[in-house]
Design a protein around this motif. Structure first.
Motif, short mmCIF file in Angstrom:
data_model
loop_
_atom_site.label_atom_id
_atom_site.label_comp_id
_atom_site.label_asym_id
_atom_site.label_seq_id
_atom_site.Cartn_x
_atom_site.Cartn_y
_atom_site.Cartn_z
N THR A 21 -19.66 109.69 89.55
CA THR A 21 -19.18 110.33 90.69
C THR A 21 -17.76 109.70 90.91
O THR A 21 -16.82 110.39 91.42
N LEU A 22 -17.91 108.37 90.79
CA LEU A 22 -16.19 107.61 91.06
C LEU A 22 -16.10 106.96 89.83
O LEU A 22 -17.06 106.07 89.26
N HIS A 23 -14.87 106.75 89.47
CA HIS A 23 -14.66 106.04 88.15
C HIS A 23 -12.97 105.57 88.50
O HIS A 23 -12.16 106.19 88.72
N ASP A 24 -12.94 103.93 88.36
CA ASP A 24 -11.65 103.40 88.50
C ASP A 24 -10.98 103.65 89.76
O ASP A 24 -9.57 103.87 89.71
N VAL A 25 -11.48 104.00 90.90
CA VAL A 25 -11.04 103.88 92.18
C VAL A 25 -10.32 102.60 92.72
O VAL A 25 -11.03 101.57 92.64
N ALA A 26 -9.19 102.52 93.25
CA ALA A 26 -8.56 101.59 93.60
C ALA A 26 -7.46 101.82 94.98
O ALA A 26 -6.88 102.91 94.73
N PHE A 27 -7.55 101.04 96.00
CA PHE A 27 -6.76 101.37 97.08
C PHE A 27 -6.61 100.12 97.76
O PHE A 27 -7.82 99.24 98.00
N ALA A 43 -15.81 115.65 95.77
CA ALA A 43 -14.63 114.92 94.91
C ALA A 43 -15.03 113.40 94.94
O ALA A 43 -14.45 112.79 94.15
N GLY A 44 -15.71 112.87 95.70
CA GLY A 44 -16.07 111.67 95.99
C GLY A 44 -15.63 110.86 97.35
O GLY A 44 -15.88 109.61 97.18
N LYS A 45 -15.23 111.40 98.12
CA LYS A 45 -14.95 111.09 99.46
C LYS A 45 -16.29 110.09 100.35
O LYS A 45 -15.93 109.28 100.70
N SER A 46 -17.08 111.05 100.58
CA SER A 46 -18.38 110.77 101.13
C SER A 46 -18.86 109.47 100.41
O SER A 46 -19.41 108.52 100.96
N THR A 47 -18.98 109.54 99.11
CA THR A 47 -19.48 108.48 98.21
C THR A 47 -18.84 107.15 98.43
O THR A 47 -19.30 106.07 98.71
N THR A 48 -17.28 107.37 98.53
CA THR A 48 -16.84 106.19 98.76
C THR A 48 -16.85 105.69 100.18
O THR A 48 -17.06 104.44 100.53
N GLN A 49 -17.07 106.70 101.11
CA GLN A 49 -17.15 105.96 102.64
C GLN A 49 -18.64 105.53 102.52
O GLN A 49 -18.87 104.32 103.25
N ARG A 50 -19.69 105.97 101.83
CA ARG A 50 -21.03 105.38 102.13
C ARG A 50 -21.00 103.92 101.24
O ARG A 50 -21.85 103.13 101.52
N ILE A 51 -20.12 103.82 100.39
CA ILE A 51 -20.13 102.41 99.65
C ILE A 51 -19.24 101.32 100.51
O ILE A 51 -19.58 100.29 100.87
N LEU A 52 -18.45 101.80 101.15
CA LEU A 52 -17.54 100.99 102.09
C LEU A 52 -18.53 100.69 103.44
O LEU A 52 -18.20 99.51 104.11
N THR A 53 -19.28 101.62 103.75
CA THR A 53 -20.10 101.34 105.03
C THR A 53 -21.43 100.67 104.53
O THR A 53 -22.29 100.34 105.47
N GLY A 54 -21.76 100.25 103.45
CA GLY A 54 -22.93 99.47 102.85
C GLY A 54 -24.14 100.36 102.76
O GLY A 54 -25.10 99.91 102.65
N LEU A 55 -23.86 101.75 102.63
CA LEU A 55 -25.23 102.81 102.52
C LEU A 55 -25.57 102.68 101.23
O LEU A 55 -26.61 103.14 100.84
N LEU A 56 -24.53 102.55 100.07
CA LEU A 56 -24.81 102.74 98.69
C LEU A 56 -24.56 101.44 98.01
O LEU A 56 -23.61 100.83 98.49
N THR A 57 -25.44 100.95 97.32
CA THR A 57 -25.27 99.81 96.21
C THR A 57 -25.26 100.24 94.98
O THR A 57 -25.40 101.34 94.54
N GLY A 58 -25.09 99.21 93.95
CA GLY A 58 -25.19 99.69 92.80
C GLY A 58 -23.83 100.18 91.97
O GLY A 58 -23.78 100.79 91.06
N TYR A 59 -22.81 99.88 92.79
CA TYR A 59 -21.39 100.37 92.42
C TYR A 59 -20.87 99.20 91.42
O TYR A 59 -21.55 98.12 91.36
N THR A 60 -20.12 99.70 90.63
CA THR A 60 -19.19 98.70 89.73
C THR A 60 -17.64 98.32 90.33
O THR A 60 -17.31 99.33 91.10
N GLY A 61 -17.06 97.42 89.88
CA GLY A 61 -15.78 96.90 90.59
C GLY A 61 -15.99 96.07 91.77
O GLY A 61 -16.87 95.38 91.88
#
Length: 283
Positions: A21-27, A43-61
């Motif tokens: 869903t996300l790959h090589d996102v940087a900001f 597009a991945g907006k909500s997934t990014t927000q969920r990672i930033l708010t700690g609701l999703l784990t298991g990301y890379t980077g």
């Protein structure tokens, strides 16, 4: 990596999916900045927000918030950030002010006055309304009030003008600007181009799980628009280049001889810029 939020090489794949869903996102997001995520659904907006708010784990980077990797934070993280979802989240049997009082008790530090917060989001007259009877727009505003109850350093808002009429949307934009002016950082996911163009210091275009462009709205609009002005009158219009406009005889003759009703610069809107850069629509 620097900034109140720093993201590098972020990737995420939902369980059971093959494609990420996300790959090589940087900001990077600076303190006191209003930063907007723009992109179509999926597009991945909500997934990014969920990672930033700690609701999703298991990301890379790498995802660092307030100087610490997001996965290293504990409960104290939510003392420092506030989250306002698009879908209303409230106890239906409690009134709006009772909901805010309940959520205020979840925080260890000082909290804002619930009635004052309701007034700030335009819900003071509905303070004693059962939450079960809220409209969607009221629910969005209550979510924002709940996100602000503990005066967080970082505020995450998902579609904060969804379901609001123009007056309500204007009120919400004023509130977000006030939070920025108080030194707080606001991250917004939105389809509202008026909000993005008027109050976001920078925006990130997200498409197919990647950040296609990051920039200042006005600069993006000028960069991808036309350096020209358009004159319009009943039954006609004309476009003149800005370069040399002061000495453009045809421009001045048009102003003198036509019943000109409007003059508009030709910079692109953010939706136009997004389409030019990605070949995709925001809708």
């Amino acid at each position: 990596m620097s900034g109140v939020i720093a993201v590098a090489g972020l990737g995420f794949t939902y369980p059971g999916n093959v494609a990420p869903t996300l790959h090589d996102v940087a900001f990077n997001i600076s303190p006191g900045e209003v930063f907007g995520f723009l992109g179509p659904s999926g597009a991945g907006k909500s997934t990014t927000q969920r990672i930033l708010t700690g609701l999703l784990t298991g990301y890379t980077g790498k995802v660092t918030v307030l100087g610490r990797e997001i996965g290293a934070w504990g409960r104290d993280y939510y003392e420092r950030v506030g989250v306002g979802f698009e879908s209303p989240i409230a106890f239906g049997g409690l009134t709006l002010v009772e909901n805010l009082r309940y959520f205020a008790h979840l925080y260890r530090g000082p909290t804002r006055n619930p009635l004052e917060l309701l007034e700030r989001v335009g819900l003071a007259s509905d303070a004693n309304l059962p939450a079960a009877r809220m409209s969607k727009g009221m629910g969005v505003r209550l979510n924002v009030a709940r996100a602000l109850i503990h005066t967080p350093e970082i505020i995450f808002l998902d579609e904060p003008t969804s379901g609001l009429d123009p007056v309500g949307a204007e009120h919400m934009m004023s509130l977000i600007s006030d939070e920025r002016n108080a030194g707080r950082t606001v991250i917004v996911s939105t389809h509202d181009m008026g909000l993005a163009e008027r109050i976001c210091d920078r925006v990130a275009f997200i498409v197919e799980g990647c950040v296609a462009q990051i920039g200042v709205p006005d600069q993006l609009r000028r960069q991808h628009g036309s350096a020209a002005v358009r004159l319009s009158w009943p039954g006609g219009q004309a476009v003149f280049p800005l370069m040399g406009l002061a000495d453009n005889r045809e421009f001045h003759e048009t102003l003198r001889n036509k019943p000109v009703q409007s003059i508009h610069s030709q910079e692109a809107g953010l939706a136009d810029v997004f389409t030019q850069l990605t070949g995709r629509s925001l809708t």
